[in-house]
Design a protein around this motif. Structure first.
Motif, PDB file in Angstrom:
ATOM      1  N   PHE A  24      -2.485   1.854  -4.448  1.00  0.00           N
ATOM      2  CA  PHE A  24      -2.850   2.920  -3.559  1.00  0.00           C
ATOM      3  C   PHE A  24      -4.469   3.078  -3.488  1.00  0.00           C
ATOM      4  O   PHE A  24      -5.007   4.193  -3.091  1.00  0.00           O
ATOM      5  CB  PHE A  24      -2.435   4.419  -4.275  1.00  0.00           C
ATOM      6  CG  PHE A  24      -3.053   5.137  -5.492  1.00  0.00           C
ATOM      7  CD1 PHE A  24      -4.282   5.658  -5.548  1.00  0.00           C
ATOM      8  CD2 PHE A  24      -2.404   4.673  -6.657  1.00  0.00           C
ATOM      9  CE1 PHE A  24      -4.581   6.378  -6.583  1.00  0.00           C
ATOM     10  CE2 PHE A  24      -2.879   5.171  -7.756  1.00  0.00           C
ATOM     11  CZ  PHE A  24      -4.020   5.919  -7.930  1.00  0.00           C
ATOM     12  N   ARG A  41       0.869  -1.125  -0.254  1.00  0.00           N
ATOM     13  CA  ARG A  41      -0.155  -0.097  -0.030  1.00  0.00           C
ATOM     14  C   ARG A  41       0.961   1.542  -0.064  1.00  0.00           C
ATOM     15  O   ARG A  41       1.788   1.366   0.790  1.00  0.00           O
ATOM     16  CB  ARG A  41      -0.824  -0.006   1.364  1.00  0.00           C
ATOM     17  CG  ARG A  41      -2.080   1.085   1.129  1.00  0.00           C
ATOM     18  CD  ARG A  41      -2.601   1.338   2.627  1.00  0.00           C
ATOM     19  NE  ARG A  41      -1.590   2.185   3.503  1.00  0.00           N
ATOM     20  CZ  ARG A  41      -1.217   3.347   3.355  1.00  0.00           C
ATOM     21  NH1 ARG A  41      -2.074   4.217   2.484  1.00  0.00           N
ATOM     22  NH2 ARG A  41      -0.400   3.885   4.304  1.00  0.00           N
ATOM     23  N   GLU A  50     -11.835  12.350   2.087  1.00  0.00           N
ATOM     24  CA  GLU A  50     -10.814  11.708   2.555  1.00  0.00           C
ATOM     25  C   GLU A  50     -10.490  11.638   3.956  1.00  0.00           C
ATOM     26  O   GLU A  50     -11.440  12.186   4.539  1.00  0.00           O
ATOM     27  CB  GLU A  50      -9.422  12.124   1.739  1.00  0.00           C
ATOM     28  CG  GLU A  50      -9.229  13.461   1.906  1.00  0.00           C
ATOM     29  CD  GLU A  50      -8.007  14.016   1.053  1.00  0.00           C
ATOM     30  OE1 GLU A  50      -7.189  12.933   0.872  1.00  0.00           O
ATOM     31  OE2 GLU A  50      -7.787  15.066   0.806  1.00  0.00           O
ATOM     32  N   SER A  87      -8.650   1.055   1.596  1.00  0.00           N
ATOM     33  CA  SER A  87      -7.098   1.177   1.927  1.00  0.00           C
ATOM     34  C   SER A  87      -6.513   2.471   2.368  1.00  0.00           C
ATOM     35  O   SER A  87      -5.603   2.531   3.206  1.00  0.00           O
ATOM     36  CB  SER A  87      -6.214   0.545   0.576  1.00  0.00           C
ATOM     37  OG  SER A  87      -4.987   0.385   0.729  1.00  0.00           O
ATOM     38  N   ASN A  88      -7.086   3.504   1.521  1.00  0.00           N
ATOM     39  CA  ASN A  88      -6.432   4.913   1.874  1.00  0.00           C
ATOM     40  C   ASN A  88      -7.566   5.724   2.386  1.00  0.00           C
ATOM     41  O   ASN A  88      -7.368   6.910   2.556  1.00  0.00           O
ATOM     42  CB  ASN A  88      -5.987   5.236   0.792  1.00  0.00           C
ATOM     43  CG  ASN A  88      -4.356   5.144   0.626  1.00  0.00           C
ATOM     44  OD1 ASN A  88      -3.690   5.369   1.607  1.00  0.00           O
ATOM     45  ND2 ASN A  88      -3.907   4.521  -0.580  1.00  0.00           N
ATOM     46  N   ASP A 100       0.614   5.792  -0.639  1.00  0.00           N
ATOM     47  CA  ASP A 100      -0.438   6.800  -0.385  1.00  0.00           C
ATOM     48  C   ASP A 100      -1.103   7.248  -1.678  1.00  0.00           C
ATOM     49  O   ASP A 100      -0.561   7.045  -2.784  1.00  0.00           O
ATOM     50  CB  ASP A 100       0.155   7.794   0.251  1.00  0.00           C
ATOM     51  CG  ASP A 100       0.636   7.880   1.682  1.00  0.00           C
ATOM     52  OD1 ASP A 100       0.103   7.067   2.264  1.00  0.00           O
ATOM     53  OD2 ASP A 100       1.582   8.543   2.274  1.00  0.00           O
TER      54      ASP A 100
END
Length: 399
Positions: free
Chosen positions: A365, A44, A68, A385-386, A46
């Protein structure tokens, strides 16, 4: 950067049953298979602005960050007022997102409910339904987007096991549909509600098995014109890089889709055989998929597009969020695909959002999960994941 895990080894012990002849009846032929399994998990990295800019979408479309910093957003739903709600099974939260100035980016973020392992979500009118592993809740949506106190409807959904994430949809028949995955990779489930889609009244009563033999059909929806139900089922692991392919099924009441014994277009799972009949007999009672997709891509959500922003050729088409593989030597998935329909029937998968795999497919990412059509017609996509919710909008050309 996180270390990349890559392992390639014969699964002699894990698949001992597969490598040994199996006899169900005296007139059955022995079954033998040899499989080599792989594990590969891209690292992973960013979701930087530079990486987001290189994501690929069809001409005339634009992808941006809607929100986000959301930890691990999973399933997503939108109210009639355009308020977005996302679940986070890791924190057990429901987060409200609101774009008050209509600029395509959420400017208000607030946790409005918390229950351990919260995952499934559905909205109808001014009410919300939420599911944990074993519980089903409902609440009213207040004018400010907050929720009333959660009301428990069910507390006896089947145990989790390997697939504990419940998803919810409300059908055009005003019934609640609950996806219940299998507890295992492939086995004869003692609880007949596992590996099914359940149907219940909106208050949780009159629960029954609607369709079975579905290993893990998290994403399902109804075609807006034909009203037929379709769903993406996860394939069995450890059958090799290219088996079992992911299945797009037409979900029919009372149907059996074969898991764990039959998969694909009539293939026999060598590790599991029905106790009371032969493979050939079981095939006669099994519904086969209409389309299949690259094995282990892991489709986590599927919706039909119901907005009026995209070009007309998208009307009646569906989208699938492929979370991404771990059980193959080369990664697959990590994308959103479009399912193109003709006359109400699926014809092909077409890439819609790609580019989350980077560094020669050694890193990623974004692992996409949930999908919803916003009230403005854009497509919202969660990434656990982010911690991002992406927004895909159509900005150019004729509609």
């Amino acid at each position: 950067m996180k270390k990349i895990l890559t392992t390639t080894a014969p699964l002699a012990l894990a698949l001992a049953l597969i490598g040994t002849p199996v006899f169900a009846q005296e007139d059955e032929k022995p079954i033998s298979a040899s499989v080599e399994g792989h594990i590969f998990k891209p690292a992973r990295v960013d979701a930087t602005d530079a990486r987001v800019r290189q994501l690929k979408v069809p001409a005339g479309f634009q992808i941006t960050k809607f929100a986000e910093g959301l930890n691990k957003p999973r399933m997503i739903a939108v109210s009639n007022d355009g308020v977005v709600y996302v679940t986070d099974r890791d924190k057990g939260t429901v987060t409200m997102l609101r774009d008050t100035n209509k600029d395509g980016k959420a400017d208000e973020k607030k946790v409005v409910a918390t229950k351990e392992r919260m995952h499934g979500i559905a909205i109808k009118d001014n009410k919300i339904w939420l599911a944990t592993v074993k519980e089903l809740y409902t609440a009213n949506i207040n004018k400010d987007g907050s929720l009333s106190e959660l009301q428990l409807l069910l507390d006896d959904l089947p145990d989790g096991g390997q697939h504990p994430n419940r998803t919810l949809r409300i059908g055009q028949d005003n019934k609640l549909y609950i996806s219940i995955g299998s507890t295992c990779n492939a086995c004869d489930e003692p609880n007949k509600e596992h590996a099914t889609i359940l149907q219940a009244d909106l208050d949780g009563k009159n629960r029954k098995v609607y369709a079975k033999g579905l290993r893990n059909t998290l994403g399902f929806d109804w075609h807006p014109q034909t009203r037929e139900m379709f769903g993406m089922d996860h394939g069995i692991d450890w059958l090799g890089d290219d088996e079992q392919r992911e299945e797009l099924n037409k979900i029919e009441e009372g149907a059996d889709y074969g898991w764990p014994y039959i998969y694909g277009e009539g293939k026999e799972n060598p590790g599991d055989q029905p106790d009371d009949m032969s493979y050939e007999e079981y095939k006669k009672k099994t519904k086969y998929p209409l389309l299949t997709y690259t094995a282990h891509s892991s489709g986590l959500d599927m919706i039909f597009y119901r907005g009026n922003q995209f070009p007309k050729e998208y009307n009646g088409d569906a989208f699938v969020a492929f979370h991404g593989s771990w059980n193959r030597s080369k990664p697959a998935g990590y994308k959103v695909a479009r399912i193109r329909f003709e006359n109400g029937q699926p014809k092909e998968f077409v890439d819609f959002v790609t580019g989350f795999l980077v560094d020669g497919d050694k890193a990623q990412f974004g692992r996409v999960v949930g999908l919803v059509t916003h009230t403005d017609g854009s497509l919202l996509i969660t990434d656990d994941s982010n911690g991002v919710v992406y927004r895909v909008a159509y900005t150019g050309g004729k509609k």
